[in-house]
Motif scaffolding. Sequence first.
Motif, mmCIF file in Angstrom:
data_model
loop_
_atom_site.group_PDB
_atom_site.id
_atom_site.type_symbol
_atom_site.label_atom_id
_atom_site.label_comp_id
_atom_site.label_asym_id
_atom_site.label_seq_id
_atom_site.Cartn_x
_atom_site.Cartn_y
_atom_site.Cartn_z
ATOM 1 N N GLU A 235 -2.080 7.234 -4.174
ATOM 2 C CA GLU A 235 -2.874 6.589 -3.225
ATOM 3 C C GLU A 235 -4.453 6.679 -3.470
ATOM 4 O O GLU A 235 -4.848 7.467 -3.863
ATOM 5 C CB GLU A 235 -2.653 7.095 -1.807
ATOM 6 N N ARG B 183 -7.796 7.153 -2.435
ATOM 7 C CA ARG B 183 -8.355 7.663 -1.216
ATOM 8 C C ARG B 183 -9.401 8.835 -1.956
ATOM 9 O O ARG B 183 -9.123 9.502 -3.056
ATOM 10 C CB ARG B 183 -7.311 8.429 -0.511
ATOM 11 N N GLU C 293 -12.204 2.292 -0.829
ATOM 12 C CA GLU C 293 -10.721 2.765 -0.205
ATOM 13 C C GLU C 293 -10.037 1.530 0.415
ATOM 14 O O GLU C 293 -8.687 1.510 0.191
ATOM 15 C CB GLU C 293 -10.885 3.778 0.816
ATOM 16 N N MET C 294 -10.706 0.742 1.299
ATOM 17 C CA MET C 294 -9.732 -0.451 1.912
ATOM 18 C C MET C 294 -9.514 -1.396 0.919
ATOM 19 O O MET C 294 -8.381 -1.934 1.204
ATOM 20 C CB MET C 294 -10.995 -1.140 2.942
ATOM 21 N N SER D 223 -6.560 -0.267 -1.143
ATOM 22 C CA SER D 223 -5.422 0.315 -0.222
ATOM 23 C C SER D 223 -4.052 -0.478 -0.696
ATOM 24 O O SER D 223 -4.066 -1.718 -0.728
ATOM 25 C CB SER D 223 -5.603 0.118 1.361
ATOM 26 N N GLY D 224 -3.001 0.314 -0.917
ATOM 27 C CA GLY D 224 -1.832 -0.210 -1.390
ATOM 28 C C GLY D 224 -1.713 -0.818 -2.564
ATOM 29 O O GLY D 224 -0.767 -1.479 -3.215
ATOM 30 N N ARG D 225 -2.921 -0.605 -3.580
ATOM 31 C CA ARG D 225 -2.856 -1.089 -4.923
ATOM 32 C C ARG D 225 -2.786 0.136 -5.678
ATOM 33 O O ARG D 225 -3.195 1.337 -5.377
ATOM 34 C CB ARG D 225 -4.097 -1.722 -5.366
#
Length: 330
Positions: A228, A230, A258-259, A262-264
């Motif tokens: 993740e 983050r 972070e946005m 996200s998911g990458r």
Amino acid sequence: RPRILSGMQPTSDSLHLGNYLGALVNWVGLQEDFDAYYFVADLHALTVPTDPADITRRSRVTAAQYIAAGVDPERSAIFCQSHVPEHTELMWVLACQMGFGEASRMTQFKDKTARGGNANVGLFTYPILMAADILIYDAARVPVGDDQRQHLEITRDLALRFNARFGDALVVPEPHIIKESARIMDLQDPTGKMSKSASSDKGLISLLDEPERIAKKIRSAVTDVDGEVRYDPEAKAGVSNLLSIHSALSGTSIADLEMQFSGRGYGDLKHEVADVVVTAVEPYQTRMAELMDDPAELDRILAKGASRAGEVAASTRDRVYDRVGLLPAT
Ligand code: TYM
């Protein structure tokens, strides 16, 4: 305009990404609002036994890198510490205000001697020379990375002590440390800072590395297994370091990054960080090559900087000598 001062040691043939993001980028921004003095700490570099030819070459390289990064020699004074003898003159007076025990407790000296090796007396008195570098210009702020914090504290203590004993004569400086970029970490060991003495070649990005080599080092940076993206420097040192590097160069906030990620995966993050770093470094390298092509011009810039710095330094030295009771030399 209030004064600002900072310096780097000419201890390598290229500055690294930590020097650049922790200090140099801020130097460039601060010249707008401050009367800036940026010097090459060549005398400090003598605390480590070095081939004289290396000191000479690296002093020019270090000054050129300030300019390549955007320090404007028309606006800010760029000079060598050894060209302004008032630094060492003030150092002596400050040395006489510093306790032996206090100097022995400075962590840099303790660390270096603990790692073995033969420490010299110059290394022991290193922080006193650094305090003199700062106080001789009445500097209000000192833009540095986090590793210089203790040195700035002792500088403030010495100024306060001097003022208490001899009447207000020295400006007490504030550190200027930008939290997010104050500690760029080693790419291979992200729990330790990127450092020319401690990092391995793969862990350290030299600003003069081939762009492809830089990209490769970033792509092989150590991360973690949870996948993740983050920011959490404690639990996720490697990923957080990559986010800090990206943010410092792109100007995008860490929260926005972070946005975006996200998911990458980490692969995407590394590719983008590599692009951001290479984009910043390419024009810098071109400018460096031009500057190194004309050492005479560089020496002229250094001479001009030293004469401007010398005027300020001489007046502080005279004030300090007067306060401690030394007879005027006229
Ligand atoms: P030096 O030459 O070790 O480092 C130059 C500057 O780079 C910063 N820096 C870093 N910042 C973020 N992350 C890192 N991994 C990183 N590594 C280095 C340092 O904090 C520094 O700002 N003692 C000083 C030189 C000096 C000086 C001075 C500085 C001598 N006199 C007076 C300011 C004022 C030094 O050794 O920096």
